[in-house]
Design a protein around this motif. Structure first.
Motif, PDB file in Angstrom:
ATOM      1  N   THR A 158     -38.073  29.385  -0.615  1.00 57.46           N
ATOM      2  CA  THR A 158     -36.853  29.822   0.058  1.00 57.46           C
ATOM      3  C   THR A 158     -36.238  31.056  -0.598  1.00 57.46           C
ATOM      4  OG1 THR A 158     -35.531  28.276  -1.269  1.00 57.46           O
ATOM      5  CG2 THR A 158     -36.303  27.514   0.892  1.00 57.46           C
ATOM      6  N   ASP A 159     -36.749  31.446  -1.781  1.00 59.78           N
ATOM      7  CA  ASP A 159     -36.249  32.694  -2.385  1.00 59.78           C
ATOM      8  C   ASP A 159     -37.065  33.901  -1.927  1.00 59.78           C
ATOM      9  OD1 ASP A 159     -38.586  32.101  -3.723  1.00 59.78           O
ATOM     10  OD2 ASP A 159     -37.793  32.535  -5.728  1.00 59.78           O
ATOM     11  N   ALA A 160     -38.026  33.679  -1.015  1.00 64.52           N
ATOM     12  CA  ALA A 160     -38.791  34.800  -0.461  1.00 64.52           C
ATOM     13  C   ALA A 160     -37.852  35.716   0.318  1.00 64.52           C
ATOM     14  CB  ALA A 160     -39.900  34.278   0.449  1.00 64.52           C
ATOM     15  N   ALA A 161     -38.092  37.015   0.217  1.00 67.38           N
ATOM     16  CA  ALA A 161     -37.224  38.009   0.853  1.00 67.38           C
ATOM     17  C   ALA A 161     -37.719  38.361   2.246  1.00 67.38           C
ATOM     18  CB  ALA A 161     -37.149  39.272   0.001  1.00 67.38           C
ATOM     19  N   VAL A 162     -36.797  38.418   3.198  1.00 68.69           N
ATOM     20  CA  VAL A 162     -37.070  38.896   4.550  1.00 68.69           C
ATOM     21  C   VAL A 162     -36.453  40.276   4.666  1.00 68.69           C
ATOM     22  CG1 VAL A 162     -36.650  38.563   7.007  1.00 68.69           C
ATOM     23  CG2 VAL A 162     -37.113  36.590   5.540  1.00 68.69           C
ATOM     24  N   ARG A 163     -37.239  41.248   5.092  1.00 69.97           N
ATOM     25  CA  ARG A 163     -36.773  42.635   5.179  1.00 69.97           C
ATOM     26  C   ARG A 163     -36.724  43.073   6.638  1.00 69.97           C
ATOM     27  NH1 ARG A 163     -36.521  44.064   0.069  1.00 69.97           N
ATOM     28  NH2 ARG A 163     -37.868  42.951  -1.403  1.00 69.97           N
ATOM     29  N   VAL A 164     -35.623  43.707   6.986  1.00 67.96           N
ATOM     30  CA  VAL A 164     -35.375  44.161   8.352  1.00 67.96           C
ATOM     31  C   VAL A 164     -35.080  45.657   8.313  1.00 67.96           C
ATOM     32  CG1 VAL A 164     -33.929  43.916  10.401  1.00 67.96           C
ATOM     33  CG2 VAL A 164     -34.445  41.905   8.992  1.00 67.96           C
ATOM     34  N   ARG A 165     -35.800  46.417   9.093  1.00 68.02           N
ATOM     35  CA  ARG A 165     -35.540  47.852   9.215  1.00 68.02           C
ATOM     36  C   ARG A 165     -35.141  48.137  10.661  1.00 68.02           C
ATOM     37  NH1 ARG A 165     -39.754  51.970   6.747  1.00 68.02           N
ATOM     38  NH2 ARG A 165     -38.710  51.130   4.872  1.00 68.02           N
ATOM     39  N   MET A 166     -33.908  48.567  10.850  1.00 67.04           N
ATOM     40  CA  MET A 166     -33.390  48.896  12.178  1.00 67.04           C
ATOM     41  C   MET A 166     -33.502  50.399  12.379  1.00 67.04           C
ATOM     42  SD  MET A 166     -32.167  47.619  14.878  1.00 67.04           S
ATOM     43  CE  MET A 166     -31.814  48.530  16.383  1.00 67.04           C
ATOM     44  N   ARG A 167     -34.125  50.824  13.501  1.00 66.28           N
ATOM     45  CA  ARG A 167     -34.345  52.244  13.768  1.00 66.28           C
ATOM     46  C   ARG A 167     -33.879  52.597  15.181  1.00 66.28           C
ATOM     47  NH1 ARG A 167     -39.451  54.351  13.809  1.00 66.28           N
ATOM     48  NH2 ARG A 167     -39.168  55.952  12.230  1.00 66.28           N
ATOM     49  N   TYR A 168     -33.340  53.788  15.334  1.00 59.48           N
ATOM     50  CA  TYR A 168     -32.903  54.247  16.653  1.00 59.48           C
ATOM     51  C   TYR A 168     -32.619  55.745  16.581  1.00 59.48           C
ATOM     52  CZ  TYR A 168     -28.222  53.899  14.548  1.00 59.48           C
ATOM     53  OH  TYR A 168     -27.125  54.040  13.724  1.00 59.48           O
ATOM     54  N   LEU A 169     -32.322  56.328  17.728  1.00 59.94           N
ATOM     55  CA  LEU A 169     -31.919  57.727  17.816  1.00 59.94           C
ATOM     56  C   LEU A 169     -30.425  57.800  18.105  1.00 59.94           C
ATOM     57  CD1 LEU A 169     -34.777  59.286  20.010  1.00 59.94           C
ATOM     58  CD2 LEU A 169     -34.515  59.442  17.521  1.00 59.94           C
ATOM     59  N   GLN A 170     -29.761  58.742  17.459  1.00 62.05           N
ATOM     60  CA  GLN A 170     -28.361  59.040  17.729  1.00 62.05           C
ATOM     61  C   GLN A 170     -28.301  60.360  18.493  1.00 62.05           C
ATOM     62  OE1 GLN A 170     -26.060  60.016  14.265  1.00 62.05           O
ATOM     63  NE2 GLN A 170     -24.084  59.804  15.295  1.00 62.05           N
ATOM     64  N   MET A 171     -27.668  60.346  19.670  1.00 64.90           N
ATOM     65  CA  MET A 171     -27.619  61.557  20.477  1.00 64.90           C
ATOM     66  C   MET A 171     -26.832  62.648  19.767  1.00 64.90           C
ATOM     67  SD  MET A 171     -26.236  62.283  24.341  1.00 64.90           S
ATOM     68  CE  MET A 171     -27.568  61.456  25.169  1.00 64.90           C
ATOM     69  N   GLN A 172     -27.324  63.863  19.933  1.00 72.03           N
ATOM     70  CA  GLN A 172     -26.684  65.054  19.353  1.00 72.03           C
ATOM     71  C   GLN A 172     -26.653  66.146  20.420  1.00 72.03           C
ATOM     72  OE1 GLN A 172     -27.388  66.788  15.182  1.00 72.03           O
ATOM     73  NE2 GLN A 172     -28.898  67.846  16.416  1.00 72.03           N
ATOM     74  N   HIS A 173     -25.465  66.618  20.755  1.00 68.52           N
ATOM     75  CA  HIS A 173     -25.335  67.646  21.782  1.00 68.52           C
ATOM     76  C   HIS A 173     -25.428  69.026  21.138  1.00 68.52           C
ATOM     77  CE1 HIS A 173     -24.283  69.524  25.534  1.00 68.52           C
ATOM     78  NE2 HIS A 173     -23.258  70.144  24.990  1.00 68.52           N
TER      79      HIS A 173
END
Length: 532
Positions: free
Chosen positions: A102-117
């Motif tokens: 239960t001390d194992a690590a779960v890693r989450v990488r959230m990726r997306y684009l942010q609009m730029q005018h």
């Protein structure tokens, strides 16, 4: 290449500790998904002919778009689905994960684009600036006003124990920003502005059995829309675009939702994914190495993919259209006129990179785009060929020789399945194989269909072309000749072999609605002269 947004993972107040990120194998596993994840991130970002004036580049951002909730639900709640081609305000990923500790690590990488005018502004005599659609600087370089995007990613990490104690959350938004670039000769400037993006990712784990957990990752756009009736283009300025999630860990193993081990199929059915679908990443294991697929990394994308997706090694770079053939798209880009290429370069830096790569592509690189064969397997010991079927002509010439297809008729041929001859009009139930089946075929499992034709491939295999019974467009697909294809061992015969067949599904009556134009009947999108 990506800008980092937000901070490290923070846990809910009820949790005292969190797992610290490291540079261990799990992080390296996420990096192995880089090429595929980038293809998802920029899919449809800018389409051929890569010009601002092209109609297809005036309606953009079609996958994984998370907008403010009040804007999305202005006319009612959204209807969840596994595909991210519909606008939403959240994504939910659910998958199975094994962890011995239960001390194992779960890693989450959230990726997306942010609009730029990108706004081009011409210099005024009084020292001010005026917004314009296009401008040439003193060097003769053209600049166009256009919407760009900035890649964002946030890394989060918690232990399994923390996730079991309750939901853990972190902000994954991106700050507002503005940069100004002066143009040559004082002609003006380019101003790039990015509104703030507000978002939050919540992660939790649910125990299902010994060392088995259901992992749930939910990302929400937490911003409020200034105007819930604003046009989509304005609402996109607060959106997460092409949002997707990479999952990994230290001491954890993920279970395929497409091809799970037999003992976990019931638990897999309990996973509910909304506007995204998780698949295993990394290299596929050798065939025949086990029952059911597991892996150390997972990609949850708004585009439906198979397990272990990868970018073809022959592809020299992204063309932002993974549904297109590199060779064809490269050839068409080469044939753009100088004026069209100039407009594309002025539209977006990524379009300029594509043109540079295409215009300087070595012949040996281009030759590799023509195709590759990956289905060949090492030859095994010689085996006795099976006896030909009774209705198969003996001594048929090879497929490339004259007469190789004599006697074959897709509309009258049959193939024997469980003792039942199946041919045009035969009712069947679809049973796609768990391992190696196309992800889209899996969604048709258990559906009833009718055989439209029997096709013999050049390698000697047989495929059944079918139309799905409850598909509203089945008649139209049959008229166009667009079918789903299954092997004989992927269908279950229904009814008697001599049961009367329905109306011809290969050539049904012409639809009542007007027939749409074929590509050759009209000019290409974005052009008025019809030239290629």
């Amino acid at each position: 290449m990506s800008d980092r947004a937000g901070g490290r993972g923070t846990v809910c107040a009820a949790v005292a500790e969190r797992a610290e990120p490291s540079d261990g194998p799990a992080v390296g596993g996420l990096e192995q998904l880089g090429a595929v994840a980038d293809a998802v991130l920029y899919e449809g970002y800018l389409l051929y002919p890569y010009r601002r004036s092209s109609a297809k580049n005036r309606v953009r951002w079609q996958f994984g778009v998370l907008l403010p909730r009040d804007w999305v639900e202005a006319d009612g709640p959204v209807v969840p689905g596994v595909s991210g081609s519909a606008d939403s305000w959240y994504q939910r990923t659910e998958c199975l994960v094994r962890a011995r500790r239960t001390d194992a690590a779960v890693r989450v990488r959230m990726r997306y684009l942010q609009m730029q005018h990108k706004q081009v502004e011409a210099a005024e005599a009084d020292g001010g600036h005026r917004a314009v659609e296009s401008l040439r600087d003193a060097a003769g370089t053209a600049h166009l006003t256009f919407d760009e995007a900035v890649p964002r990613e946030v890394d989060l990490a918690w232990s399994v124990a923390e996730l079991l104690r309750g939901p853990c959350a972190a902000d994954v938004g991106a700050p507002a920003g503005e940069e100004t670039e002066a143009l040559a000769g004082g002609a003006g400037r380019v101003v790039r502005r990015r509104p703030e993006v507000r978002a939050r990712t919540t992660v939790e784990a649910e125990p299902l059995g010994e060392e088995l957990y259901r992992l749930r990752v939910r990302t929400e756009n937490t911003a409020g829309a200034p105007d819930v009736r604003a046009v989509r283009g304005d609402a996109l300025r607060q959106a997460l675009i092409a949002a997707h999630t990479l999952l990994g860990g230290d001491g954890v193993e993920f279970v395929s939702l497409i091809d799970p081990p037999a003992g976990l199929r019931e638990q897999v059915r309990g996973c509910r994914n909304a506007f995204t679908f998780p698949v295993l990443g990394g290299e596929a294991p050798p065939a025949g190495t086990g029952t059911g697929a597991t892996g150390s990394v997972m990609l949850s994308a708004p585009i439906i993919l198979p397990d272990h997706p990868r970018v073809a090694p022959e592809s020299p770079g992204d063309l932002h259209d993974a549904g297109e053939i590199d060779e064809i798209l490269t050839l068409r880009t080469m044939l753009l006129t100088d004026e069209e290429k100039a407009e594309a370069r002025a539209t977006d830096p990524r379009a300029a990179q594509i043109l540079d790569r295409v215009d300087t592509m070595p012949q040996e690189v281009f030759a590799k785009l023509h195709g590759a064969i990956r289905s060949l397997t090492p030859a095994g010991p010689a085996q006795q060929a099976p006896a030909p079927e009774a209705d198969a002509p003996a001594g048929r010439p090879a497929w490339w020789q004259e007469g190789g297809d004599d006697g074959l008729s897709p509309t009258t041929d049959t193939v024997l399945v469980d003792g039942v001859p199946l041919g045009k009009g035969s009712p069947v139930r679809l049973r796609p194989r768990g391992r190696g089946a196309d992800a889209q075929d899996m969604f048709l499992a258990g559906r009833n269909a009718h055989v439209a034709a029997v096709f013999h491939d050049v390698d000697g295999s047989v495929h059944l072309a079918v139309t799905v019974d409850d598909d509203p467009a089945a008649e139209l697909h049959g008229w166009y000749g667009r079918f789903h294809y299954f092997r004989p061992d992927e269908v279950e015969p229904l009814g008697r072999a001599d049961a009367p067949r329905p109306a011809d599904p290969v050539h049904p009556s012409r639809p009542q609605s007007p027939r749409p134009l074929r590509p050759a009947d009209g000019p290409e999108e974005g052009r008025s002269d019809g030239r290629p």
